[in-house]
Each structure stands twice: as C-alpha cells, then as structure tokens.
Design a protein around this motif. Structure first.
Motif, short mmCIF file in Angstrom:
data_model
loop_
_atom_site.label_atom_id
_atom_site.label_comp_id
_atom_site.label_asym_id
_atom_site.label_seq_id
_atom_site.Cartn_x
_atom_site.Cartn_y
_atom_site.Cartn_z
N LEU A 1 -97.16 40.21 -62.16
CA LEU A 1 -95.72 40.48 -62.18
C LEU A 1 -95.31 41.16 -63.48
O LEU A 1 -94.47 42.07 -63.48
N ALA A 2 -95.90 40.72 -64.58
CA ALA A 2 -95.57 41.34 -65.87
C ALA A 2 -96.02 42.79 -65.90
O ALA A 2 -95.31 43.68 -66.41
N ALA A 3 -97.21 43.06 -65.35
CA ALA A 3 -97.71 44.44 -65.29
C ALA A 3 -96.86 45.29 -64.35
O ALA A 3 -96.60 46.47 -64.62
N GLN A 4 -96.40 44.70 -63.26
CA GLN A 4 -95.56 45.43 -62.33
C GLN A 4 -94.25 45.84 -62.98
O GLN A 4 -93.78 46.97 -62.82
N SER B 1 -91.10 29.20 -62.12
CA SER B 1 -91.32 29.18 -63.57
C SER B 1 -91.90 30.49 -64.08
O SER B 1 -91.48 31.01 -65.12
N VAL B 2 -92.88 31.05 -63.35
CA VAL B 2 -93.51 32.26 -63.86
C VAL B 2 -92.57 33.45 -63.80
O VAL B 2 -92.65 34.35 -64.65
N ALA C 1 -89.55 37.40 -67.11
CA ALA C 1 -88.30 37.96 -67.62
C ALA C 1 -88.18 37.74 -69.12
O ALA C 1 -87.79 38.66 -69.87
N ALA C 2 -88.53 36.55 -69.58
CA ALA C 2 -88.47 36.26 -71.02
C ALA C 2 -89.48 37.11 -71.78
O ALA C 2 -89.20 37.59 -72.89
N PRO D 1 -82.74 40.26 -68.55
CA PRO D 1 -82.03 39.19 -67.84
C PRO D 1 -82.68 38.85 -66.51
O PRO D 1 -83.36 39.68 -65.90
N LEU D 2 -82.46 37.62 -66.07
CA LEU D 2 -82.95 37.14 -64.78
C LEU D 2 -81.76 36.65 -63.97
O LEU D 2 -80.98 35.82 -64.45
N VAL D 3 -81.63 37.16 -62.76
CA VAL D 3 -80.64 36.64 -61.81
C VAL D 3 -81.41 35.84 -60.77
O VAL D 3 -82.21 36.38 -60.01
N ASP D 4 -81.20 34.53 -60.78
CA ASP D 4 -81.95 33.60 -59.93
C ASP D 4 -81.06 33.13 -58.80
O ASP D 4 -80.11 32.36 -59.01
#
Length: 371
Positions: free
Chosen positions: A20-23, A46-47, A52-53, A58-61
């Motif tokens: 996900l981080a690479a994406q 959590s991941v 996002a961090a 920002p993260l919209v959950d």
C-alpha cells in the motif's frame, strides 16, 4: 463449511502495508483502488492508518456499516438560479484543497447493498453525484469474505476487476513484531511463540459454531487484561469472555508455567556465571517467557547490557535438557537489538562483549568453520 473463492495467495499484514505504501508513492497506481480481504482483528484498518502517517497525508476513514446511503451522496437542494436541483456533497469527503490522501472504505462487504452502490461509484469512477475525488487521493477498501465467518455480501466480478486485491492473513511473526513494538504483556508473546496456531482460530470457531474465539485483536485485549492489575479470578473472566472458554483454559494453564519460571528481575540482579545458570528455566515455556521478559525489562542501558549477558548464557545449560537453546538465544539477541534501536540503546548492544561473541559465533557458523 464455507468455500474459499480466493485465487490469490495470502500475504502477511506487513507485506500488505509495504504494498500500500508503494502504491501511494506511484501516482499511476494510486488511481486504482485496492481491496484488503482478511479475517477480523488481523490489522487491516491499522495498516491503512500507518501508511497515511508514513506519507504524512490525511486519512478519511468511513466505517460503511455506520452510515446511510444518502450520507455519501449528500443532500439535495433546489437551486433557483439554475432552475434545477443540486446535490451538496458531504463534508467528510476530501475537499479540492486537500490534494492527496487516503480514502478508506472499511467494512465494504458488510455494508447495506444500497450503500455499496454509492461506495462503488467512488471506487469505479472516483466520483459520486457531482462530487469528484481529487486526483492525488488513493481509495482503499477492506472487508471480510463469507469464509471468514463475518456478515458479507458477494462482490461481483465487474467491481472486482476494477481493484487490486490482497488476501491478508494473520502470521505469528508479524503479530509478535507488532506486539513487541507496542509493549504487549510478555506472557502473551511467549504463549503465542509456543502456540502459534492459537493466534487466530476462526476456522475452528466456525466449525464448532462458537460465537467467541481467538484473533489478533483478541490477544491485544488479553494483554491489556494481564497488565491491568486485576485479581486472577477477574482476569480469567475477561480473558474467557474475549477468546473463549477453551482457549482461556489452555492459556491460563500455560501461564502458570510461564509465571513459575525464571524471575527476570532476579536474573538481572544475579552475578554472571553459576548464579545466573542456576536461575535459568529448564522448560520450553519458561525459556520463551524469559526471552520476552528480558526484552520487556531492557528499557535502560544497564538492564540492556545485563539482558544480553543472560541471553548469552542460554547455551551454557546442559545439552540433555533437549531445549532449542541456540534458537532461543538468537531470538533473544535479535529482539534485544530491535528493542535497543527503539530505545536509542544501539551503542549499548554493539559494545556488549556478550553480543559481540554471539555475532562472531553466528558468523563462524554461517561460514561453515568450527568454533
């Protein structure tokens, strides 16, 4: 028995996080949504927060089981100037002045099917009504399949074809690394090192038609119970209410052995040599309990240096004990080094004669030379 339609191999939560981080780092890949499939408590939510961090965005959950279909599409009003009705987008969707971030659609497969239609618009077209998701945003969805024992609506192939899919599975190595980082109770980590099959018993839970069973999230709560200071009777009540009566009975049976093993504080205070050897455990459960107890106690330079000396003494125990002494020693050294890096004590480890000797012996074994 639930069928398993997944035709992709399972991956650990750490592998999914790295993907996900690479994406997100790739503007082209970021335009395609990703679906995380996996059992409850494995760490999917959590991941996504961690990615996002990691990227500082920002993260919209959106927990889709808690909102209504109109909540995503927004409210409608009459625009007298245009002479037509217009949709007001909801405030929780990313505004145009937020160029990049992650939109997380959690519990997608459990949501009401009317709500899924609106969510699918964000996944397929990156828009809903008159709202358009900014180009820099990544959409990640998560949910359970029916064979995970959760409420789940089938996903059609047309939607599935518009997403990357990761089948996330709990692995004890990933859980223990997370547990160590978060400071879980050493007894929980030692137990799962010895009984890795108890990390997630979803399939056995489903086969027995039981409501309560063990999961990674459940063991996190068990750790909190052990660290709460409650009397043992109340601890048992909470633990069996979280992971089931049979799992709790086995855990407390092993817990007695773990707690009857070596006293970590007494070992840290003991003199090197015979005094230390006399206090080392003689059982497998006790040995792994000591490993995680040493790691938990090594929060300062002096304790870290002494913990390394204790770990170095493992292989001095009698060979007829039939314990994996070298493996336990290697595990202890690796975990203590990880702990040192987190605590800013790396120099203490590298300067330790016990660690230097262990590293030299490992290098010699790797080279195939006698030592």
């Amino acid at each position: 028995m639930h069928s398993n339609p997944m035709n992709i191999p399972p991956v650990s939560i750490a592998t999914a996080k790295a993907a996900l981080a690479a994406q997100f780092a790739s503007p082209a890949l970021r335009q395609r949504a990703t679906m995380l499939w996996g059992p409850r408590g494995v760490g999917k939510s959590s991941v996504v927060r961690q990615v996002a961090a990691q990227h500082g965005v920002p993260l919209v959950d959106l927990r889709l089981t808690t909102i209504e279909p109109v909540d995503i599409r927004g409210a409608i009003y009459a625009d007298e100037v245009q002479g037509k009705t217009v949709w007001f987008p909801p405030e929780f969707l990313p505004a145009p002045d937020l160029p990049a971030g992650i939109l997380f659609l959690d519990e997608l497969t459990a949501a009401d099917q009317r709500l899924q239609i609106s969510a699918y618009s964000l996944i397929l077209d990156r828009r809903v009504g008159n709202y358009r998701l900014p180009d820099g945003w990544q959409v990640v969805a998560a949910g359970n399949a029916s064979f995970h024992g959760a409420v789940s609506h089938d996903m059609g192939t047309a939607l599935a074809d518009r997403m990357f899919h990761f089948h996330v599975q709990a692995t004890v190595e990933a859980f223990l690394a997370h547990a160590l980082e978060q400071g879980y109770a050493p007894e929980v980590m030692a137990y799962l090192r010895i009984r890795p099959d108890k990390l997630d018993d979803t399939q056995a839970q489903l086969a027995a038609d039981h409501l309560v069973g063990a999961s990674p999230r459940g063991w996190e709560d068990v750790s909190h119970v052990l660290q709460s200071g409650l009397p043992e009777a109340q601890q048992r009540l909470f633990v069996q209410g979280r992971i089931g009566a049979a799992n709790a009975a086995e855990f407390f049976g092993v817990l007695r052995e773990l707690q009857a093993g070596a006293d970590v504080l007494q070992l840290l205070a003991a003199a090197p040599g015979a005094a230390t050897l006399a206090l080392l455990p003689r059982t497998l459960d006790g040995l792994y309990a000591l490993v995680y107890g040493l790691v938990a106690a090594a929060s300062a330079a002096q304790a870290m240096a002494r913990a390394l000396e204790v770990a170095a003494a493992f292989t001095e125990l009698r060979a007829d004990l039939a314990l994996p002494l070298r493996e336990a020693q290697t595990l202890a050294m690796e975990l203590l080094l990880q702990r040192a890096l987190q605590q800013g004590l790396a120099d203490t480890v590298l300067a330790s004669p016990a660690y230097q000797q262990h590293a030299a012996q490992r290098a010699a074994r790797a080279a195939g030379s006698p030592r």
